[in-house]
Write an enzyme that holds these catalytic residues in place. Structure first.
Site, PDB file in Angstrom:
ATOM      1  CG  HIS B   8      60.683  -1.325  22.379  1.00 12.02           C
ATOM      2  ND1 HIS B   8      61.469  -1.109  21.270  1.00 12.02           N
ATOM      3  CD2 HIS B   8      61.399  -0.860  23.446  1.00 12.02           C
ATOM      4  CE1 HIS B   8      62.617  -0.549  21.661  1.00 12.02           C
ATOM      5  NE2 HIS B   8      62.591  -0.375  22.966  1.00 12.02           N
ATOM      6  NE  ARG B  70      59.369  -8.354  25.127  1.00 12.77           N
ATOM      7  CZ  ARG B  70      58.268  -8.545  25.843  1.00 12.77           C
ATOM      8  NH1 ARG B  70      57.123  -8.778  25.243  1.00 12.77           N
ATOM      9  NH2 ARG B  70      58.303  -8.517  27.154  1.00 12.77           N
ATOM     10  CB  ALA B  71      64.549  -3.542  22.510  1.00 13.20           C
ATOM     11  CE1 TYR B 193      67.958  -4.464  26.758  1.00 10.49           C
ATOM     12  CE2 TYR B 193      66.190  -2.923  27.205  1.00 10.49           C
ATOM     13  CZ  TYR B 193      66.623  -4.092  26.635  1.00 10.49           C
ATOM     14  OH  TYR B 193      65.746  -4.880  25.938  1.00 10.49           O
ATOM     15  CG  HIS B 222      67.659   2.783  28.358  1.00 11.57           C
ATOM     16  ND1 HIS B 222      68.417   2.139  27.426  1.00 11.57           N
ATOM     17  CD2 HIS B 222      66.420   2.260  28.236  1.00 11.57           C
ATOM     18  CE1 HIS B 222      67.676   1.242  26.774  1.00 11.57           C
ATOM     19  NE2 HIS B 222      66.466   1.297  27.245  1.00 11.57           N
ATOM     20  CD  GLU B 283      62.558   0.816  26.884  1.00 10.98           C
ATOM     21  OE1 GLU B 283      63.391   1.499  27.501  1.00 10.98           O
ATOM     22  OE2 GLU B 283      62.812  -0.304  26.420  1.00 10.98           O
TER      23      GLU B 283
END
Lengths: 340, 340
Positions: B8, B70-71, B193, B222, B283
């Site tokens: 991101h 960016r999440a 998350y 993840h 990530e």
């Protein structure tokens, strides 16, 4: 000695559910009479236990199970405190009868009459009753009584302190265990339970609850949810966000159980989490019943995985017995008095 | 070739956040003017990328990063569709500029202008724009745009079908990725998350989405949340609840990334989940930055763990490259055209 710290009375006689159904019917139609409490004979209880949990425990070599009412039926989302109080009392009394019929094999853990959004007064009272009158050794604490909508404050919030004060006074731990999911997004057994374990652990990482309650103890079930698999993530987040080290801030007061239903999961758990923080458990008969067709043995036969894990005999003994005695001192005292 | 499927733009120039702040201020005070879109020079973009993601990728030997806004800033809980549309467009345009300044190193993935409770029309339009005009190769899909309150239907619900139809038409996958948690019970990076990953996977296990959309593809980030650690549990639940076998019903269309920040986690992931279903990712720079003091290397240096995992060279190559090309055919076509 092998103590399974996580069993629920999932095989209770049908009269229990009939009573619950009548309770719920009366909530919809208050003109209905208060339902009579379920009439269940000792023989019925014996049959449901001897043919199920006790038979399997004997087959597997478990000596004692810490036993509580069915978690998914606690249903703390039902918004009526009086109903919750009666339901918890009836469920706990039934578990108490199991512990008196099979005193060598079962120790009781209480369902609390939590109601989402309500104070914990009734839960404190039921915990006191269950421990002092029924001889129970702990309780199940639901961090999300709303059932998948997470409307309660984190476990570090003072909302929960009255219960922690009573737990401290009685010296009993709580297993952090949600009930059924009312949220169609979250499957009860495949999402909500695991999410709750992860969420609760992170709440403790963020807070400093055990500074205020230094002897409070929690058991996080289902192998700690996602936590051990992501141990590096949790350690890294704690470092980056300047939380105290997890080993000092959380682990002295928290245990993970071994309800992880395959060998690689147990291998990870036992290689990442200190043996002092692991309690043996199977949740038999719980979320996952039946045989793994690949191995022709039950998924929930977690003793098989612990026996095969790369553990010293001393660490295996901690997991099977010593840690459970430490987490549940009232059970330890009883066993010691019995010379066990 | 090593492709990181999960990056991101967490280091975007400050003008982006200033624009966002002005957007949010105007939602509170509609008398304010529409904010001017952020003025960011190519040199500023170069500096934020060359000094961060690109430098670290080169140090670690990553060749290409699949890159999205960016999440945690997607903030789909903000209840204004017009604001969401502009915010997604501005964020995607900035990522597009990264991909044009560093075309060998970055491929774009779109933020969608989802709004909790609103239809997906604008998201379908932005996906089409991002893919056909900006050359993006996928999107991030938020299964909980309410930000920790889980008010949206499961991913198997027809609510999501318009987006799936467009994804199918464009042949692009979605990474299932939530944004910031607005729920004080759920820490964004340490609970929300991971819970979302687990929840989304279980929704797919319960449903039959890929019968209807046989070429639809999802990446669960993840490391799949809690799923690989509890693989026995998921297999056992699927068997007990008579869902189709996960291997047939879910795995042909779903990938897990490798954002698991310690060796035992990667060892579990790669031993439990077929190599064909794993995509390399770090990530970087994301949830966990900084060095593991125990090893003096960054937590998020997942290549280190993959290199050390017990994998055949063929399986490692699938994880680093071949699976990513399969999941992102538009990226594969571009790389092939470049002779890469």
């Amino acid at each position: 000695m092998i103590i399974d710290c996580h069993g629920h009375y999932t095989t209770a006689p049908a009269a229990l559910q009939e009573f619950r159904d009548a309770q719920l019917a009366r909530l919809k139609d208050p003109s209905l009479p208060l339902p009579a409490e379920p009439g269940i004979s000792d023989d019925e209880i014996r049959a449901t236990i001897e043919g199920n949990q006790l038979r399997i425990a004997r087959e597997r070599g478990h000596d004692l199970t810490i036993f509580s009412p069915r978690a998914s039926s606690m249903a703390h989302h039902v918004p009526d405190p009086a109903t919750a109080v009666t339901w918890a009392r009836v469920c706990n009394d039934l578990v108490y009868r199991v512990t008196t019929l099979f005193p060598d094999n079962f120790a009781g853990v209480a369902q609390l009459p939590q109601v989402a959004g309500e104070p914990l007064t009734a839960s404190v009272q039921e915990l006191e009753r269950a421990v002092t009158e029924l001889g129970f050794v702990g309780c199940n604490l639901n961090p999300d009584p709303a059932g998948g909508f997470w409307s309660s404050p984190p476990l570090t919030d003072e909302y929960w302190f009255p219960l922690y004060e009573k737990m401290t006074e009685l010296d009993v731990p709580a297993m952090i265990h949600v009930s059924t999911s009312c949220n169609p997004a979250a499957h009860t057994l495949g999402a909500h339970y695991l999410n709750a374990d992860t969420t609760a652990f992170m709440q403790l990482v963020q807070g400093n609850l055990f500074e205020r309650f230094p002897t409070l103890r929690f058991v996080i079930p289902h192998g700690g949810g996602a936590v051990p698999y992501h141990w590096g993530r949790f350690k890294g987040i704690a470092t980056r966000e300047k939380f105290p080290p997890i080993e000092e801030n959380v682990l002295p007061n928290v245990f993970f159980d071994t309800c992880v239903y395959h060998q690689p999961g147990i291998d990870l758990l036992t290689s990442v989490i200190p043996a002092a923080n692991i309690l043996f458990a199977s949740e038999m008969l719980g979320a996952v019943r039946g045989n793994n067709p690949a191995g022709d043995f039950p998924w929930d036969d977690t003793k098989r995985y612990i026996d095969a894990a790369n553990l010293t005999a001393a660490d295996r003994s901690k997991i099977y017995e010593a840690n459970v005695r430490r987490a549940y001192p009232r059970l330890a005292a009883r066993l010691a008095a019995q010379g066990r």
